[in-house]
Each structure stands twice: as structure tokens, then as C-alpha cells.
Scaffold this active site. Structure first.
Site, short mmCIF file in Angstrom:
data_model
loop_
_atom_site.label_atom_id
_atom_site.label_comp_id
_atom_site.label_asym_id
_atom_site.label_seq_id
_atom_site.Cartn_x
_atom_site.Cartn_y
_atom_site.Cartn_z
N LYS A 44 0.82 -1.19 0.00
CA LYS A 44 0.00 0.00 0.00
C LYS A 44 0.87 1.26 0.00
CE LYS A 44 -2.95 -2.27 3.33
NZ LYS A 44 -3.35 -2.19 4.76
N ASP A 108 7.33 2.89 -2.66
CA ASP A 108 7.47 3.99 -1.72
C ASP A 108 8.93 4.27 -1.35
OD1 ASP A 108 7.70 1.58 -0.34
OD2 ASP A 108 6.30 2.10 1.26
N ASP A 111 15.01 0.57 0.59
CA ASP A 111 15.77 0.50 1.84
C ASP A 111 16.99 -0.39 1.55
OD1 ASP A 111 16.66 0.21 4.40
OD2 ASP A 111 14.81 -0.55 5.24
N LYS A 140 16.84 5.24 0.85
CA LYS A 140 17.57 5.42 2.12
C LYS A 140 19.06 5.42 1.90
CE LYS A 140 14.55 3.76 5.70
NZ LYS A 140 14.26 2.74 6.71
N ASP A 176 4.19 3.55 6.43
CA ASP A 176 3.56 3.27 7.71
C ASP A 176 4.53 2.67 8.71
OD1 ASP A 176 3.86 0.72 6.38
OD2 ASP A 176 2.53 -0.11 7.90
N ARG A 182 -0.01 6.42 7.53
CA ARG A 182 0.01 6.51 6.05
C ARG A 182 -0.63 7.79 5.55
NH1 ARG A 182 1.48 1.47 3.89
NH2 ARG A 182 0.73 -0.35 5.01
P1 IMP Z 1 13.77 -3.19 1.01
O1 IMP Z 1 13.36 -4.47 0.39
O2 IMP Z 1 14.70 -3.36 2.17
O3 IMP Z 1 14.29 -2.16 0.02
O4 IMP Z 1 12.48 -2.60 1.69
C1 IMP Z 1 11.55 -1.90 1.00
C2 IMP Z 1 10.18 -2.02 1.64
O5 IMP Z 1 10.22 -1.97 3.08
C3 IMP Z 1 9.39 -0.82 1.20
O6 IMP Z 1 8.56 -1.16 0.11
C4 IMP Z 1 8.60 -0.44 2.43
O7 IMP Z 1 7.34 -1.05 2.38
C5 IMP Z 1 9.34 -1.00 3.60
N1 IMP Z 1 10.15 0.04 4.30
C6 IMP Z 1 11.50 0.12 4.35
N2 IMP Z 1 11.90 1.18 5.08
C7 IMP Z 1 10.77 1.78 5.50
C8 IMP Z 1 10.52 2.97 6.32
O8 IMP Z 1 11.43 3.67 6.78
N3 IMP Z 1 9.22 3.27 6.55
C9 IMP Z 1 8.19 2.52 6.06
N4 IMP Z 1 8.38 1.44 5.28
C10 IMP Z 1 9.65 1.07 5.01
MG MG Z 2 6.45 -1.50 0.37
#
Ligand code: IMP
Ligand code: MG
Length: 196
Positions: A44, A108, A111, A140, A176, A182
Site C-alpha cells: 500500500k 514507496d 531500503d 535510504k 507506515d 500513512r
Molecule cells: P527493502 O526491500 O529493504 O528495500 O524494503 C523496502 C520495503 O520496506 C518498502 O517497500 C517499504 O514497504 C518497507 N520500508 C522500508 N523502510 C521503511 C521505512 O522507513 N518506513 C516505512 N516502510 C519502510
Molecule cells: Mg512496500
């Protein structure tokens, strides 16, 4: 800001609007002469960004865009620590055929990078898209990535992103913590230690 768990506003509403305008123009320029783009928002978290972005793309002169959404979950409902592994990504169904089509994936936040990377592969390999470009609202700046994450982040980069944020948990504008915040029209840093 009312809630003491929200530490500071990192990106305000006006900045979001201005940046979406810039991004939309950059994307529209890159897709000149290309028709039939399918924009896929990741639910979402990217719902708000996706709906604002496609309107930006329209204002920037793009037409004939199809808008779809897909579900992807990574961490469940918690704030994860920067050392947590999170390669378990479950991807939901897409209700349209993207085979041999160009897709712009919109999420969104990048990370560690696993989600966007997994989604891109899924669209190319399982769903047969002819091209997948990626756009994240936030990216990030990781302070202490594992070697694996560092390798992934340098081998896989999103094509477009809105803003870079520091390595803290951020909420608002779709993002969120356990389904809260959100609805905020801005992005704020979340303090997991603070009491409500
Ligand atoms: P990744 O796979 O580590 O890049 O994580 C990405 C997913 O984790 C994103 O699509 C977000 O849903 C969630 N996410 C990572 N960091 C945050 C944050 O600081 N706030 C909210 N959601 C996050
Ligand atoms: Mg996500």
C-alpha cells in the site's frame, strides 16, 4: 505534530509536490515516442505517490498510460533493524497482462533494495514485460549495510527517485509503521522509543 513518536518533518507537502512535478517531466522526457506504458504502483506504501505521479505525468504531456497496482510485502508489521535480513518478499497477483509491455514500477522506498529488485525480476521473468524501469519515492542512505546489501544496492539502482533520506524509519505519505501514519501529507521520522 501532535504525536510524540513523530520526531521531525523530513519532507514537507510543498516539497513533495514540487519534486513530483520535476520527476514527472524527467520521466515524460525519457518516454518521448514510447506509447502504452503501464505504471504499476506497489501497495500500500506507494498508493499516494503513484496517484500523484501519474497525474504529474499527464500534466507533463504523457497520455495513454495504464495504471495498475500490485501487492508486495516484506517485513510484516514491524520496524526492522538495519541488520535484519528481509529477502522473503511475497508478491500478489496482477490483474492485467503485461507481457511484451513496458512497465514503470513505482514503490514507496528503497531500503535494502530487495523488494524493488525482486519485483523487477518478477515482471521481467515471470510476467514477461519487455522493459521494466523503477521509480521510488524515497531512497535510504544506509549507514551500516551488510556486504550483501551493499553489493545489491550498488548492482541494482532505481531509474528514478524523489528524495534521499537518512537511515531511520520514516512514515507518512503512504509509508507506515504497523499501518499507522500513512495518511500524513508529509514524511516524518518515527521514534520507536517515544511513548504515545
Ligand atoms: P527493502 O526491500 O529493504 O528495500 O524494503 C523496502 C520495503 O520496506 C518498502 O517497500 C517499504 O514497504 C518497507 N520500508 C522500508 N523502510 C521503511 C521505512 O522507513 N518506513 C516505512 N516502510 C519502510
Ligand atoms: Mg512496500
Amino acid at each position: 505534530m501532535g504525536d510524540s513518536r513523530l520526531m521531525s518533518v523530513l519532507v514537507d507537502e510543498a516539497s513533495i509536490g514540487r519534486r513530483i512535478d520535476e520527476l514527472s517531466h524527467a520521466i515524460a522526457r525519457d518516454y518521448i515516442g514510447i506509447s502504452g506504458l503501464i505504471v504499476v504502483g506497489v501497495m500500500k506504501g506507494a498508493c499516494m505517490f503513484t496517484t500523484d505521479l501519474v497525474r504529474g505525468l499527464s500534466r507533463a504531456g504523457m497520455s495513454g498510460i495504464r495504471v495498475e497496482f500490485i501487492r508486495a510485502s516484506t517485513y510484516g508489521n514491524a520496524v526492522k533493524g538495519s541488520q535484519d535480513r528481509s529477502r522473503e518478499i511475497s508478491i500478489g497477483e496482477l490483474t492485467c497482462d503485461v507481457s511484451r509491455r513496458r512497465v514503470l514500477l513505482v514503490d514507496d522506498i528503497v531500503d535494502q533494495g530487495f523488494t524493488m529488485h525482486a519485483l523487477k525480476r518478477h515482471f521481467l521473468e515471470a510476467l514477461g514485460a519487455s522493459e521494466v524501469r523503477t521509480c521510488a519515492f524515497l531512497q535510504k542512505r544506509l549507514t551500516n549495510p551488510t556486504a550483501e546489501v551493499q553489493a545489491l544496492r550498488s548492482s541494482f539502482q532505481v531509474d528514478y527517485y524523489g528524495f534521499e533520506v537518512d537511515d531511520t524509519w520514516v512514515v507518512g505519505y503512504g509509508l507506515d509503521v504497523a499501518e499507522e501514519f500513512r495518511e500524513l501529507p508529509y514524511v516524518a521520522a518515527f521514534d520507536p522509543q517515544a511513548q504515545r
